[in-house]
Design a protein around this motif. Sequence first.
Motif, short mmCIF file in Angstrom:
data_model
loop_
_atom_site.label_atom_id
_atom_site.label_comp_id
_atom_site.label_asym_id
_atom_site.label_seq_id
_atom_site.Cartn_x
_atom_site.Cartn_y
_atom_site.Cartn_z
N LYS A 49 30.48 50.27 33.60
CA LYS A 49 30.54 49.66 34.92
C LYS A 49 30.11 48.20 34.85
N ALA A 50 29.07 47.91 34.09
CA ALA A 50 28.59 46.53 33.96
C ALA A 50 29.65 45.64 33.34
N VAL A 51 30.32 46.12 32.32
CA VAL A 51 31.36 45.34 31.66
C VAL A 51 32.53 45.10 32.61
N GLU A 52 32.94 46.14 33.32
CA GLU A 52 34.05 46.00 34.27
C GLU A 52 33.73 44.97 35.36
N GLU A 53 32.52 45.03 35.90
CA GLU A 53 32.14 44.08 36.95
C GLU A 53 32.09 42.66 36.42
N GLN A 94 35.65 41.35 36.01
CA GLN A 94 36.26 41.02 37.31
C GLN A 94 35.72 39.69 37.81
N GLU A 95 34.46 39.42 37.67
CA GLU A 95 33.89 38.17 38.14
C GLU A 95 34.34 36.98 37.30
N ILE A 96 34.49 37.17 36.02
CA ILE A 96 34.94 36.09 35.14
C ILE A 96 36.39 35.73 35.43
#
Length: 59
Positions: A48-52, A55-57
């Motif tokens: 989840k941390a990597v996905e978020e 998405q922000e990058i």
Amino acid sequence: MNDFRHSHASYLINKGYNALMVAKRLGHSDVAMTLNTYSHLYPSSQEKAVEEMEQEIAL
């Protein structure tokens, strides 16, 4: 009765409630008991941390 507790915990976890809140609802004296019993139900926080972050990058 045990099936109801497990279903209740599963429902709360799937709705995104944190382990401390679930522990309090189940009457566990320590959140470690909740995590030891239900950790398999929690989604991977690493994924989840990597996905978020991705998405922000991308913004």
